[in-house]
Design a protein around this motif. Structure first.
Motif, short mmCIF file in Angstrom:
data_model
loop_
_atom_site.label_atom_id
_atom_site.label_comp_id
_atom_site.label_asym_id
_atom_site.label_seq_id
_atom_site.Cartn_x
_atom_site.Cartn_y
_atom_site.Cartn_z
N PRO A 280 0.84 -1.20 0.00
CA PRO A 280 0.00 0.00 0.00
C PRO A 280 0.88 1.26 0.00
N VAL A 281 0.56 2.17 -0.89
CA VAL A 281 1.26 3.46 -0.97
C VAL A 281 0.28 4.52 -0.51
N VAL A 282 0.68 5.30 0.50
CA VAL A 282 -0.28 6.16 1.20
C VAL A 282 0.27 7.57 1.36
N ARG A 283 -0.56 8.56 1.08
CA ARG A 283 -0.19 9.97 1.29
C ARG A 283 -1.08 10.53 2.40
N LEU A 284 -0.56 10.47 3.64
CA LEU A 284 -1.34 10.87 4.81
C LEU A 284 -1.11 12.35 5.12
N HIS A 285 -1.54 13.21 4.20
CA HIS A 285 -1.37 14.64 4.48
C HIS A 285 -2.56 15.13 5.30
N CYS A 286 -2.46 16.34 5.81
CA CYS A 286 -3.53 16.96 6.63
C CYS A 286 -3.92 16.08 7.81
N LYS A 287 -2.94 15.60 8.55
CA LYS A 287 -3.24 14.72 9.68
C LYS A 287 -4.03 15.41 10.78
N LYS A 288 -3.91 16.75 10.88
CA LYS A 288 -4.61 17.47 11.94
C LYS A 288 -6.04 17.83 11.56
N ARG A 289 -6.40 17.61 10.29
CA ARG A 289 -7.77 17.86 9.86
C ARG A 289 -8.30 16.62 9.17
N PRO A 290 -9.55 16.59 8.79
CA PRO A 290 -10.12 15.37 8.18
C PRO A 290 -9.63 15.16 6.74
N GLY A 291 -8.39 14.72 6.59
CA GLY A 291 -7.84 14.46 5.27
C GLY A 291 -8.72 13.48 4.50
N HIS A 292 -8.70 13.60 3.18
CA HIS A 292 -9.59 12.77 2.36
C HIS A 292 -9.35 11.29 2.55
N TRP A 293 -8.16 10.91 3.00
CA TRP A 293 -7.85 9.49 3.22
C TRP A 293 -8.70 8.91 4.35
N ARG A 294 -9.29 9.76 5.18
CA ARG A 294 -10.13 9.27 6.28
C ARG A 294 -11.42 8.64 5.76
N ALA A 295 -11.77 8.89 4.50
CA ALA A 295 -12.92 8.20 3.92
C ALA A 295 -12.63 6.71 3.77
N LEU A 296 -11.35 6.36 3.74
CA LEU A 296 -10.94 4.96 3.63
C LEU A 296 -10.73 4.37 5.02
N LEU A 297 -9.83 4.97 5.80
CA LEU A 297 -9.60 4.58 7.19
C LEU A 297 -9.53 5.85 8.02
N ASP A 298 -10.29 5.92 9.09
CA ASP A 298 -10.47 7.19 9.80
C ASP A 298 -9.24 7.63 10.58
N ASN A 299 -8.40 6.70 10.98
CA ASN A 299 -7.26 7.04 11.83
C ASN A 299 -5.97 6.59 11.16
N GLN A 300 -4.95 7.42 11.21
CA GLN A 300 -3.68 7.07 10.57
C GLN A 300 -3.08 5.81 11.19
N ASP A 301 -3.38 5.54 12.46
CA ASP A 301 -2.87 4.35 13.12
C ASP A 301 -3.55 3.07 12.64
N ASP A 302 -4.66 3.22 11.90
CA ASP A 302 -5.35 2.05 11.37
C ASP A 302 -4.67 1.49 10.12
N PHE A 303 -3.79 2.28 9.51
CA PHE A 303 -3.10 1.82 8.31
C PHE A 303 -2.02 0.80 8.67
N SER A 304 -1.78 -0.11 7.75
CA SER A 304 -0.79 -1.17 7.95
C SER A 304 0.58 -0.58 8.26
N PRO A 305 1.35 -1.22 9.13
CA PRO A 305 2.73 -0.77 9.38
C PRO A 305 3.62 -0.97 8.15
N ARG A 306 3.10 -1.67 7.13
CA ARG A 306 3.88 -1.93 5.93
C ARG A 306 3.61 -0.90 4.83
N ILE A 307 2.88 0.17 5.12
CA ILE A 307 2.59 1.16 4.08
C ILE A 307 3.88 1.85 3.63
N GLN A 308 3.87 2.28 2.38
CA GLN A 308 4.94 3.12 1.84
C GLN A 308 4.44 4.56 1.85
#
Length: 233
Positions: A75-103
């Motif tokens: 998985p390749v992930v761009r977790l920008h805007c961590k302090k606000r509801p970044g668009h990636w939260r539509a997939l997983l709401d918390n950055q800690d929910d993403f796999s530790p193997r993300i790029q």
């Protein structure tokens, strides 16, 4: 000001007003060599959570003869805007929910290049930005639950689950409005209304006519009342 993610609580200063001008689908993308073409919302989340380790684990990836069948998913992930509801939260709401193997990557072009360069990778971006950065790689766009992100009617009906919200802000502190800012807001809004399809946008007027919920000029809910990202907490 401009926002490509919904505002966070720390953005809601007295006198600051948010004007949603459009939404755009967020597409899951794989390397062009990947045989998968559709994934369910639930399985997409499991991929990025790391519950599915190899492409063989993904139910939609059914070909055991496929060269990717036993390869680990990247998985390749761009977790920008961590302090606000970044668009990636539509997939997983918390950055800690993403796999530790993300790029993790910092830019859209890096996202596209990483997925293009690695046949076992998966990422996400809006269809328009995939076109803008096509020189970095031509990727496959997946359907989700059988709905393709290029079919904007599915997003208008809220049948396509992932999207990005675009907003402008104006300042009305002390009951003062900046006339030039208001004119710029109107000009940009009119441009988006006239050119929405060019950018894979669904404009504010299209959203309103399709039953999406607004509070003043800010988008707050889908047609069935489900709060949009940024309004859920």
């Amino acid at each position: 000001g401009t926002y490509c993610c919904p505002p966070g609580n720390s953005d809601r200063l007295p006198g600051l007003e948010f004007h949603t001008i459009a939404i755009s689908p967020l597409a899951l993308t794989t390397n062009a060599s990947n045989s998968i073409s559709n994934v369910s919302t639930s399985n997409a989340r499991k991929i990025f959570q790391g519950q599915y380790v190899t492409w063989s684990d993904v139910p939609e990836h059914q070909s055991e003869l496929d060269k990717l069948a036993g390869k680990k998913i990247q998985p390749v992930v761009r977790l920008h805007c961590k302090k606000r509801p970044g668009h990636w939260r539509a997939l997983l709401d918390n950055q800690d929910d993403f796999s530790p193997r993300i790029q993790p990557v910092s830019t859209i072009s890096d996202m596209i290049k990483q997925v293009s360069d690695h046949e076992n990778a998966i990422g996400f971006e809006t269809p328009f930005m995939l076109k803008v950065h096509r020189d970095k790689g031509d990727l496959k766009i997946l359907s989700i639950d059988g709905n393709h992100p290029d079919d904007l009617d599915k997003l208008i009906k809220a049948e396509y689950p992932l999207y990005r919200t675009y907003s402008l802000t104006t300042w009305t502190g002390d009951n003062n409005k900046n006339e030039k800012a208001e004119k710029l807001l109107s000009a940009i809004s009119e441009y988006v209304e006239e050119n929405a399809a060019r950018y894979s946008f669904i404009s504010a007027s299209q959203l309103r006519s399709s039953g999406w919920k607004f509070k003043k000029e800010e988008l707050i809910g889908e047609p069935d009342g489900t709060p949009v990202i940024g309004q859920r907490n």
